[in-house]
Design a protein around this motif. Structure first.
Motif, PDB file in Angstrom:
ATOM      1  N   ASP A  27      58.274  30.660  97.644  1.00  0.00           N
ATOM      2  CA  ASP A  27      58.319  31.719  96.627  1.00  0.00           C
ATOM      3  C   ASP A  27      57.005  32.476  96.445  1.00  0.00           C
ATOM      4  O   ASP A  27      56.926  33.373  95.604  1.00  0.00           O
ATOM      5  N   ASP A  28      55.957  32.140  97.200  1.00  0.00           N
ATOM      6  CA  ASP A  28      54.735  32.935  97.180  1.00  0.00           C
ATOM      7  C   ASP A  28      54.844  34.002  98.268  1.00  0.00           C
ATOM      8  O   ASP A  28      55.069  33.673  99.440  1.00  0.00           O
ATOM      9  N   GLN A  29      54.691  35.274  97.882  1.00  0.00           N
ATOM     10  CA  GLN A  29      54.794  36.345  98.871  1.00  0.00           C
ATOM     11  C   GLN A  29      53.472  36.513  99.605  1.00  0.00           C
ATOM     12  O   GLN A  29      52.408  36.552  98.986  1.00  0.00           O
ATOM     13  N   LEU A  30      53.557  36.599 100.933  1.00  0.00           N
ATOM     14  CA  LEU A  30      52.386  36.763 101.776  1.00  0.00           C
ATOM     15  C   LEU A  30      52.557  37.997 102.640  1.00  0.00           C
ATOM     16  O   LEU A  30      53.677  38.406 102.951  1.00  0.00           O
ATOM     17  N   ALA A  31      51.426  38.594 103.019  1.00  0.00           N
ATOM     18  CA  ALA A  31      51.426  39.698 103.979  1.00  0.00           C
ATOM     19  C   ALA A  31      50.872  39.183 105.291  1.00  0.00           C
ATOM     20  O   ALA A  31      49.865  38.475 105.317  1.00  0.00           O
ATOM     21  N   GLU A  52      45.003  38.014 100.107  1.00  0.00           N
ATOM     22  CA  GLU A  52      44.591  39.167  99.304  1.00  0.00           C
ATOM     23  C   GLU A  52      44.037  40.240 100.217  1.00  0.00           C
ATOM     24  O   GLU A  52      43.082  40.005 100.963  1.00  0.00           O
ATOM     25  N   ASP A  53      44.634  41.434 100.151  1.00  0.00           N
ATOM     26  CA  ASP A  53      44.197  42.564 100.968  1.00  0.00           C
ATOM     27  C   ASP A  53      42.788  42.967 100.558  1.00  0.00           C
ATOM     28  O   ASP A  53      42.482  43.133  99.379  1.00  0.00           O
ATOM     29  N   LEU A  54      41.909  43.095 101.544  1.00  0.00           N
ATOM     30  CA  LEU A  54      40.518  43.463 101.283  1.00  0.00           C
ATOM     31  C   LEU A  54      40.224  44.774 102.004  1.00  0.00           C
ATOM     32  O   LEU A  54      40.205  44.826 103.232  1.00  0.00           O
ATOM     33  N   ARG A  55      40.005  45.842 101.241  1.00  0.00           N
ATOM     34  CA  ARG A  55      39.712  47.141 101.837  1.00  0.00           C
ATOM     35  C   ARG A  55      38.307  47.137 102.441  1.00  0.00           C
ATOM     36  O   ARG A  55      37.430  46.386 102.012  1.00  0.00           O
ATOM     37  N   LEU A  56      38.104  47.988 103.437  1.00  0.00           N
ATOM     38  CA  LEU A  56      36.851  47.951 104.187  1.00  0.00           C
ATOM     39  C   LEU A  56      35.632  48.255 103.320  1.00  0.00           C
ATOM     40  O   LEU A  56      34.553  47.708 103.553  1.00  0.00           O
ATOM     41  N   ASP A  57      35.785  49.129 102.312  1.00  0.00           N
ATOM     42  CA  ASP A  57      34.654  49.477 101.462  1.00  0.00           C
ATOM     43  C   ASP A  57      34.704  48.756 100.116  1.00  0.00           C
ATOM     44  O   ASP A  57      34.025  49.156  99.170  1.00  0.00           O
ATOM     45  N   GLU A  58      35.479  47.682 100.063  1.00  0.00           N
ATOM     46  CA  GLU A  58      35.603  46.904  98.839  1.00  0.00           C
ATOM     47  C   GLU A  58      34.680  45.685  98.907  1.00  0.00           C
ATOM     48  O   GLU A  58      34.729  44.922  99.868  1.00  0.00           O
ATOM     49  N   PRO A  59      33.831  45.465  97.895  1.00  0.00           N
ATOM     50  CA  PRO A  59      32.982  44.273  97.899  1.00  0.00           C
ATOM     51  C   PRO A  59      33.789  43.032  97.541  1.00  0.00           C
ATOM     52  O   PRO A  59      34.726  43.088  96.740  1.00  0.00           O
ATOM     53  N   PHE A  60      33.429  41.930  98.159  1.00  0.00           N
ATOM     54  CA  PHE A  60      34.103  40.663  97.885  1.00  0.00           C
ATOM     55  C   PHE A  60      33.021  39.654  97.508  1.00  0.00           C
ATOM     56  O   PHE A  60      32.164  39.298  98.323  1.00  0.00           O
ATOM     57  N   ASP A  61      33.070  39.188  96.267  1.00  0.00           N
ATOM     58  CA  ASP A  61      32.027  38.299  95.745  1.00  0.00           C
ATOM     59  C   ASP A  61      32.319  36.860  96.159  1.00  0.00           C
ATOM     60  O   ASP A  61      33.204  36.210  95.597  1.00  0.00           O
ATOM     61  N   LEU A  62      31.589  36.365  97.152  1.00  0.00           N
ATOM     62  CA  LEU A  62      31.787  34.998  97.630  1.00  0.00           C
ATOM     63  C   LEU A  62      31.426  33.968  96.572  1.00  0.00           C
ATOM     64  O   LEU A  62      31.863  32.827  96.635  1.00  0.00           O
ATOM     65  N   ARG A  63      30.611  34.381  95.581  1.00  0.00           N
ATOM     66  CA  ARG A  63      30.170  33.446  94.557  1.00  0.00           C
ATOM     67  C   ARG A  63      31.238  33.178  93.509  1.00  0.00           C
ATOM     68  O   ARG A  63      31.177  32.182  92.796  1.00  0.00           O
ATOM     69  N   ALA A  64      32.227  34.059  93.411  1.00  0.00           N
ATOM     70  CA  ALA A  64      33.170  33.956  92.300  1.00  0.00           C
ATOM     71  C   ALA A  64      34.631  33.901  92.713  1.00  0.00           C
ATOM     72  O   ALA A  64      35.479  33.507  91.915  1.00  0.00           O
ATOM     73  N   GLY A  82      64.775  42.881 105.862  1.00  0.00           N
ATOM     74  CA  GLY A  82      64.593  41.917 104.794  1.00  0.00           C
ATOM     75  C   GLY A  82      63.328  41.097 104.985  1.00  0.00           C
ATOM     76  O   GLY A  82      62.620  41.215 105.981  1.00  0.00           O
ATOM     77  N   ILE A  83      63.052  40.257 104.011  1.00  0.00           N
ATOM     78  CA  ILE A  83      61.862  39.411 104.010  1.00  0.00           C
ATOM     79  C   ILE A  83      62.255  37.999 104.404  1.00  0.00           C
ATOM     80  O   ILE A  83      63.167  37.407 103.807  1.00  0.00           O
ATOM     81  N   PHE A 123      41.558  47.689 111.858  1.00  0.00           N
ATOM     82  CA  PHE A 123      41.812  46.330 111.389  1.00  0.00           C
ATOM     83  C   PHE A 123      42.221  46.316 109.926  1.00  0.00           C
ATOM     84  O   PHE A 123      41.709  47.091 109.108  1.00  0.00           O
ATOM     85  N   SER A 124      43.140  45.422 109.598  1.00  0.00           N
ATOM     86  CA  SER A 124      43.437  45.058 108.215  1.00  0.00           C
ATOM     87  C   SER A 124      42.800  43.698 107.977  1.00  0.00           C
ATOM     88  O   SER A 124      42.891  42.803 108.822  1.00  0.00           O
ATOM     89  N   LEU A 125      42.147  43.540 106.822  1.00  0.00           N
ATOM     90  CA  LEU A 125      41.417  42.308 106.526  1.00  0.00           C
ATOM     91  C   LEU A 125      41.998  41.670 105.277  1.00  0.00           C
ATOM     92  O   LEU A 125      42.259  42.358 104.274  1.00  0.00           O
ATOM     93  N   PHE A 126      42.210  40.351 105.357  1.00  0.00           N
ATOM     94  CA  PHE A 126      42.745  39.607 104.227  1.00  0.00           C
ATOM     95  C   PHE A 126      41.847  38.419 103.918  1.00  0.00           C
ATOM     96  O   PHE A 126      41.335  37.759 104.826  1.00  0.00           O
ATOM     97  N   ALA A 127      41.671  38.153 102.624  1.00  0.00           N
ATOM     98  CA  ALA A 127      41.028  36.916 102.179  1.00  0.00           C
ATOM     99  C   ALA A 127      42.126  35.915 101.862  1.00  0.00           C
ATOM    100  O   ALA A 127      43.135  36.263 101.234  1.00  0.00           O
TER     101      ALA A 127
END
Length: 251
Positions: A111-115, A78-90, A162-163, A66-70
Motif C-alpha cells: 500500500d505504499d506508492q513508489l515511483a 522521494e523525487d529530488l529535482r536537480l536544483d533542489e537541496p537535500f539536507d543529509l543532516r535532517a 494500471g498500477i 536523469f531522474s533522481l530519487f532519495a
C-alpha cells in the motif's frame, strides 16, 4: 588539546544507524545506484547537496536526462529535482537512485506508492525494497485470482495499464515436481533419497528378495544424470528431474 580538524569523510549511513548527528567532515559518504539497486559509495562535499551535485559526484552528467530519487528510511522514494537541496543532516536518507528516463512508473508495495524509473523491476529489487525476512515473500496481487509469488530472478513489466500492486506475506511451502516412471510426483525437499523415490515408484512394503535399480537425469546436483544406489540421495530441480526405477524379484 581538543582536535577540531574535520573528518576526512563522514559516513551518512553509519550516523543514521547510530542515531547521531553528522560530524563536520571534508566530504559526506552516501550510496548511489544507477538504474537498479546496486549501490556504490559516493562522496559529496556539501552536507546539503543539490540533486545535480549528487549526480555529478556519482560520475553522471546532470544534462543526461536523469531522474533522481532519495530512498527514505521508510522505504519510500522521494523525487529530488536537480536544483533542489537535500539536507543529509535532517532527512534520514543515505541511498539515492538515478534513472535515465523521462517517465516514472508507479507501483505499490504493501500500500505504499513508489515511483520507478524503468519499465520493468526485478524481483531482487522488490525484495530489497520490502526488507522481508527469510520466511517472508513478495507477491504480485491478482484481483479475483491467486496472487503470484515473485522470485528474486523474476522481471516484472510495469508498462501494463494500471498500477502493479505488490504485497508481502509468509513464504509458501516450497515443493518440487519430479517424474518417477513417467508419472509426476511432488516432494517437499530439494534433496531426495533412493528409498524415497522407490516408495514413490512402488508404494508399500516389498518382498525381502526385491532388488531396485534407479537412473536419473536433469538433476540439480552434479552429475546431472547417472545411477543412484541404496542409501544415496541427490538434489532435484524445482521441476523436471526424471527417475526411472525398476524392480527385480530374485529367486
Amino acid at each position: 588539546m581538543k582536535n577540531d580538524e574535520p573528518l576526512e569523510y563522514e559516513d551518512v549511513g553509519a550516523a543514521l544507524r547510530e542515531g547521531r548527528a553528522l560530524r563536520p567532515a571534508r566530504s559526506y559518504r552516501i550510496l548511489v545506484a544507477q538504474g537498479d539497486l546496486s549501490f556504490r559509495p559516493v562522496d559529496v562535499a556539501d552536507p546539503v547537496p543539490l540533486g545535480r551535485q549528487i549526480l555529478a559526484s556519482a560520475g553522471l552528467d546532470p544534462r543526461g536526462g536523469f531522474s533522481l530519487f532519495a530512498i527514505l528510511a521508510s522505504g519510500d522514494f522521494e523525487d529530488l529535482r536537480l536544483d533542489e537541496p537535500f539536507d543529509l543532516r535532517a532527512r534520514g536518507a543515505e541511498r539515492f537512485v538515478a534513472f535515465q528516463t523521462d517517465r516514472d512508473f508507479k507501483l505499490t508495495l504493501d500500500d505504499d506508492q513508489l515511483a520507478w524509473g524503468k519499465p520493468a523491476i526485478s524481483g531482487a529489487a522488490l525484495y530489497t525494497l520490502a526488507k522481508v525476512g527469510k520466511d517472508q515473500a513478495v507477491f504480485l496481487e491478482v484481483r479475483g485470482g491467486e496472487d503470484r509469488l515473485i522470485s528474486p530472478q523474476d522481471m516484472i513489466d510495469l508498462t501494463a495499464p494500471g498500477i502493479e500492486r505488490f504485497i508481502t506475506g509468509p513464504m509458501p511451502a516450497r515443493t518440487f515436481e519430479i517424474i518417477v516412471n513417467a508419472r509426476p510426483r511432488v516432494v517437499n525437499d530439494k534433496r531426495v533419497s533412493f528409498e524415497q523415490v522407490v516408495q514413490l515408484a512402488f508404494p508399500g512394503s516389498h518382498e525381502p528378495n526385491a532388488v531396485f535399480s534407479m537412473t536419473y537425469r536433469h538433476a540439480a546436483s552434479k552429475p546431472h544424470a547417472g545411477e543412484l544406489g541404496a542409501g544415496g540421495s541427490i538434489e532435484v530441480k524445482e521441476k523436471g528431474t526424471i527417475f526411472n526405477v525398476t524392480k527385480t524379484v530374485q529367486s
